[in-house]
Write a protein that holds these residues in place. Structure first.
Motif, PDB file in Angstrom:
ATOM      1  N   TYR A 153      15.200  20.190  45.324  1.00  0.00           N
ATOM      2  CA  TYR A 153      14.951  18.995  46.215  1.00  0.00           C
ATOM      3  C   TYR A 153      16.099  17.666  44.712  1.00  0.00           C
ATOM      4  CZ  TYR A 153      13.210  14.182  47.173  1.00  0.00           C
ATOM      5  OH  TYR A 153      13.259  12.819  47.699  1.00  0.00           O
ATOM      6  N   VAL A 154      16.311  17.961  44.171  1.00  0.00           N
ATOM      7  CA  VAL A 154      17.442  16.912  43.214  1.00  0.00           C
ATOM      8  C   VAL A 154      18.710  18.065  43.342  1.00  0.00           C
ATOM      9  CG1 VAL A 154      18.174  16.503  40.829  1.00  0.00           C
ATOM     10  CG2 VAL A 154      16.036  16.112  41.101  1.00  0.00           C
TER      11      VAL A 154
ATOM     12  N   GLN B 246      -2.280  16.152  46.571  1.00  0.00           N
ATOM     13  CA  GLN B 246      -1.094  16.886  46.175  1.00  0.00           C
ATOM     14  C   GLN B 246      -0.085  16.412  44.959  1.00  0.00           C
ATOM     15  OE1 GLN B 246      -0.482  19.247  49.790  1.00  0.00           O
ATOM     16  NE2 GLN B 246      -1.544  20.991  48.551  1.00  0.00           N
ATOM     17  N   THR B 247       0.585  17.187  45.047  1.00  0.00           N
ATOM     18  CA  THR B 247       1.963  16.115  44.000  1.00  0.00           C
ATOM     19  C   THR B 247       3.124  16.616  44.495  1.00  0.00           C
ATOM     20  OG1 THR B 247       0.623  16.980  41.958  1.00  0.00           O
ATOM     21  CG2 THR B 247       2.835  16.168  41.536  1.00  0.00           C
ATOM     22  N   PRO B 248       3.385  15.412  44.895  1.00  0.00           N
ATOM     23  CA  PRO B 248       4.752  15.497  45.838  1.00  0.00           C
ATOM     24  C   PRO B 248       6.565  15.416  45.576  1.00  0.00           C
ATOM     25  CG  PRO B 248       4.113  13.201  45.439  1.00  0.00           C
ATOM     26  CD  PRO B 248       2.741  13.721  44.782  1.00  0.00           C
ATOM     27  N   VAL B 249       6.863  15.902  45.813  1.00  0.00           N
ATOM     28  CA  VAL B 249       7.874  15.998  45.431  1.00  0.00           C
ATOM     29  C   VAL B 249       9.308  14.734  45.638  1.00  0.00           C
ATOM     30  CG1 VAL B 249      10.916  17.386  44.951  1.00  0.00           C
ATOM     31  CG2 VAL B 249       7.758  18.349  45.066  1.00  0.00           C
ATOM     32  N   CYS B 250       9.583  13.637  45.235  1.00  0.00           N
ATOM     33  CA  CYS B 250       9.304  12.597  45.829  1.00  0.00           C
ATOM     34  C   CYS B 250      10.449  12.077  44.392  1.00  0.00           C
ATOM     35  CB  CYS B 250       8.737  11.454  46.582  1.00  0.00           C
ATOM     36  SG  CYS B 250       7.949  11.225  44.995  1.00  0.00           S
ATOM     37  N   ASP B 251      11.593  10.601  45.217  1.00  0.00           N
ATOM     38  CA  ASP B 251      12.245  10.195  44.568  1.00  0.00           C
ATOM     39  C   ASP B 251      11.432   9.582  42.847  1.00  0.00           C
ATOM     40  OD1 ASP B 251      14.553  11.131  45.900  1.00  0.00           O
ATOM     41  OD2 ASP B 251      14.592   9.259  47.119  1.00  0.00           O
ATOM     42  N   CYS B 252      11.936   9.185  42.332  1.00  0.00           N
ATOM     43  CA  CYS B 252      11.590   8.004  41.040  1.00  0.00           C
ATOM     44  C   CYS B 252      12.350   6.795  40.590  1.00  0.00           C
ATOM     45  CB  CYS B 252      11.245   8.593  39.906  1.00  0.00           C
ATOM     46  SG  CYS B 252      10.578   7.957  38.235  1.00  0.00           S
TER      47      CYS B 252
END
Length: 321
Positions: free
Chosen positions: A22-23, A226-232
């Motif tokens: 993702y990154v 569920q744990t999202p893969v998203c912007d922090c």
């Protein structure tokens, strides 16, 4: 930036790779990119490193030649090309699959063979001149101290620039965030919905943005399954939870224009440094968030302990952890 929520990826290597993908997807390739990989280079850690090399296709790899370097193979292009990773196949395994050899059928990645033919790179060996480089155990202690210092520096943005005017957590004005405005997820463990607010209170959280719209069917908190893969977008401390008004009280130095984008709070296994809790000045009576009257036999509870580490013949006590 993505908030992984743990200091080690050992418990969830698959999500770690998803985070890396993702990154890396936002890399525009207009400037050089330096990737600082983990120190976990044995067992599954080495296999995961091979996966990352195939995923990123670097032009150069720098390998540290530490005192026990013989325990780790040289990461030559040929070695990476032939060796199976944790989720990808090497060249030999791809051939075995074509021949019908048992075991290779377990791989389900359709792009594994493409990964194995990653571009060539130049391997550079570096021998550190500083003493005790790579000594097992010490790196983990030092990284924990540095992590606490980084958190303290981050929280320092909440303080007044005046020297000496350090305010405790309860002396800072928090943001009030409605339950319905943000989704909530505990990353590193399963928490019963009835106990979720106990876990979140006084905790370090990642302030994140998920693409989905937050829809609250009840007046309770919005919990993700569920744990999202998203912007922090930054980090904060949940200073308190108002169950009557359905509000989170959050301390964060993230500017308001970025906070408007936050719609998700991720709670991981990263703790607020102990000194932030036990070192609150000007408190009469019990210190907020800290108690000595508690049943430590309850699962999930524990005492705050000071860390000690030894370097040669000297012992240092780290009172800030």
């Amino acid at each position: 930036m993505v908030y992984y929520g743990q200091t080690s990826c050992e418990q969830d290597t698959e999500r770690y790779l998803d985070v890396v993908k993702y990154v890396f997807s936002s890399y525009k390739k207009e400037v050089p990119l330096i990737v600082n990989t983990m120190g976990w280079v044995k067992g599954e850690g080495l296999l995961l490193l091979i996966d990352i090399i195939r995923l990123l296709s670097p032009s150069h790899i720098v390998q540290m030649d530490v005192y026990d370097w013989k325990a780790m193979a040289a990461l030559t292009p040929e070695y990476v090309h032939l060796t199976s990773g944790l989720y990808t196949k090497g060249k030999q395994q791809a051939k075995c699959k074509q021949m019908g050899t048992s075991g290779a059928e377990d791989w389900k990645s359709s792009d594994g063979e493409a990964d194995a033919s990653a571009s060539e790179y130049k391997l550079l060996y570096v021998h550190p001149e500083f003493p005790r480089a790579g000594v097992a155990g010490e790196a983990r202690v030092h990284s924990g101290i540095l992590r606490d210092m980084a958190i303290l520096g981050y929280l320092g943005q909440l303080q007044s620039p005046d020297i000496g005017a350090v305010l405790p957590l309860h002396g800072l004005v928090p943001y009030q965030v409605p339950f319905s405005a943000v989704a909530l997820r505990v990353i590193h463990t399963d928490v019963a919905p009835t106990n979720i607010m106990y876990a979140v209170n006084a905790s370090w959280v990642g302030l994140c943005r998920i693409p989905d719209e937050i829809r609250c069917q009840t007046d309770g908190p919005v919990l993700l399954t569920q744990t999202p893969v998203c912007d922090c977008l930054g980090f904060g401390i949940v200073r308190g939870v108002d169950m009557e008004k359905k509000l989170y009280h959050i301390l964060t130095p993230v500017p308001p224009e970025n906070l408007r984008l936050v719609n998700c709070l991720l709670l991981g296994n990263i703790a607020v440094p102990n000194c932030v809790l036990v070192g609150q000045q000007g408190v009469e009576g019990e210190i907020p968030y800290v108690t000595s009257d508690y049943n430590y036999s309850i699962v999930g509870s524990g005492k705050l302990r000071k860390k000690h580490f030894k370097r040669r013949e000297y012992a240092f006590e780290c009172d800030h952890t």
